[in-house]
Motif scaffolding. Structure first.
Motif, PDB file in Angstrom:
ATOM      1  N   GLU A 279      -8.828 -18.179  -7.336  1.00  0.00           N
ATOM      2  CA  GLU A 279      -7.486 -18.470  -8.584  1.00  0.00           C
ATOM      3  C   GLU A 279      -6.407 -18.022  -6.968  1.00  0.00           C
ATOM      4  OE1 GLU A 279      -9.875 -17.147  -9.919  1.00  0.00           O
ATOM      5  OE2 GLU A 279     -10.849 -19.401 -11.092  1.00  0.00           O
ATOM      6  N   GLU A 280      -6.730 -16.123  -6.821  1.00  0.00           N
ATOM      7  CA  GLU A 280      -5.308 -16.120  -6.114  1.00  0.00           C
ATOM      8  C   GLU A 280      -5.737 -15.900  -4.829  1.00  0.00           C
ATOM      9  OE1 GLU A 280      -5.986 -11.191  -8.415  1.00  0.00           O
ATOM     10  OE2 GLU A 280      -7.432 -11.418  -6.460  1.00  0.00           O
TER      11      GLU A 280
ATOM     12  N   GLU B  38      -5.608 -19.189  -3.721  1.00  0.00           N
ATOM     13  CA  GLU B  38      -4.924 -20.379  -4.089  1.00  0.00           C
ATOM     14  C   GLU B  38      -3.354 -20.184  -3.951  1.00  0.00           C
ATOM     15  OE1 GLU B  38      -5.109 -24.149  -6.348  1.00  0.00           O
ATOM     16  OE2 GLU B  38      -6.195 -23.121  -7.181  1.00  0.00           O
ATOM     17  N   ASP B  39      -3.285 -18.548  -5.435  1.00  0.00           N
ATOM     18  CA  ASP B  39      -1.456 -18.350  -5.234  1.00  0.00           C
ATOM     19  C   ASP B  39      -1.083 -18.284  -3.762  1.00  0.00           C
ATOM     20  OD1 ASP B  39      -2.398 -19.173  -8.019  1.00  0.00           O
ATOM     21  OD2 ASP B  39      -2.371 -17.012  -8.615  1.00  0.00           O
TER      22      ASP B  39
ATOM     23  N   LEU C  44     -12.128 -24.282  -2.399  1.00  0.00           N
ATOM     24  CA  LEU C  44     -11.630 -24.698  -3.892  1.00  0.00           C
ATOM     25  C   LEU C  44     -11.618 -26.209  -4.524  1.00  0.00           C
ATOM     26  CD1 LEU C  44      -7.651 -23.580  -4.122  1.00  0.00           C
ATOM     27  CD2 LEU C  44      -9.369 -22.996  -5.114  1.00  0.00           C
TER      28      LEU C  44
END
Length: 209
Positions: free
Chosen positions: A186-187, A189-190, A207
């Protein structure tokens, strides 16, 4: 012509007598842009990689950079923790101006003559680069994921061979060049747009498959 000679002099001053392993561009031109997953089985894959390496050669890096005739082969290793929930990321703080301030999901580098004499040049360079760049504990054997390239960038004369390993602990050795930290998917992707292009393509694969 003057510009070509001036560029070559700049590259020669920068890289000196460093030699890197290259193959003819035509040999790997059919590998698509961005990230391409490899679907071959282990034996077929080993045969294919050995075939590619058997048709390459070492040349001076100043002759290889920005040269569309050749492709520089780069082992590129993605590291996750043992549970596969976090990935080790580096940020370049000095060195190649094209990559300074960029985050990278992969570790690796050029294949050099020191890697010659081994059965598989790519694997020999991969293991050497990891030992040069990182301290680590309990690292798994590399798993080949596929290929990565960016044919629309300044690194279009490079082709990455992407591997994944798992490790209990990882720490950067070259702290004057890189700094590292763990990130969840998730990080990643951020922070997507903080990464260099090869890493972005691999993050997309992680992802979305």
């Amino acid at each position: 012509m003057y510009r070509d000679n001036y560029l070559k002099k700049q590259l020669k001053d920068k890289y000196g007598d460093e030699q890197v392993f290259v193959v003819p561009f035509g040999l790997v031109k059919n590998i698509p842009d961005r990230f391409t997953k490899e679907t071959k089985g282990p034996k077929e894959l080993e045969k294919m990689l050995n075939s590619i390496c058997s048709r390459g050669q070492f040349i001076f890096r100043y002759d290889a950079e920005y040269n569309s005739v050749f492709q520089q082969l780069i082992p590129y290793v993605v590291i996750s923790n043992l549970s596969g929930t976090r990935y080790y990321v580096s940020e370049r703080i000095s060195g190649d101006a094209r990559l300074v301030s960029k985050h990278s999901l992969g570790f690796g580098g050029h294949i050099n003559p020191i890697d010659n004499g081994h059965e598989n040049l790519i694997m020999a360079a991969l293991k050497r680069e990891l030992c040069e760049e990182l301290f680590y504990e309990k690292m798994s054997e590399p798993e080949f994921l596929g290929y990565v390239r960016d044919l629309h960038s300044e690194t279009r004369d490079h082709l990455g061979f992407v591997f994944q390993v798992k490790a209990k602990k990882v720490r950067i050795k070259e702290t004057d060049v890189l700094k590292g930290k763990w990130m969840t998917l998730e990080e990643l992707e951020d922070r997507y747009f903080h990464f260099e292009s090869w890493s972005r393509y691999i993050i997309g694969y992680l992802l979305y498959g």
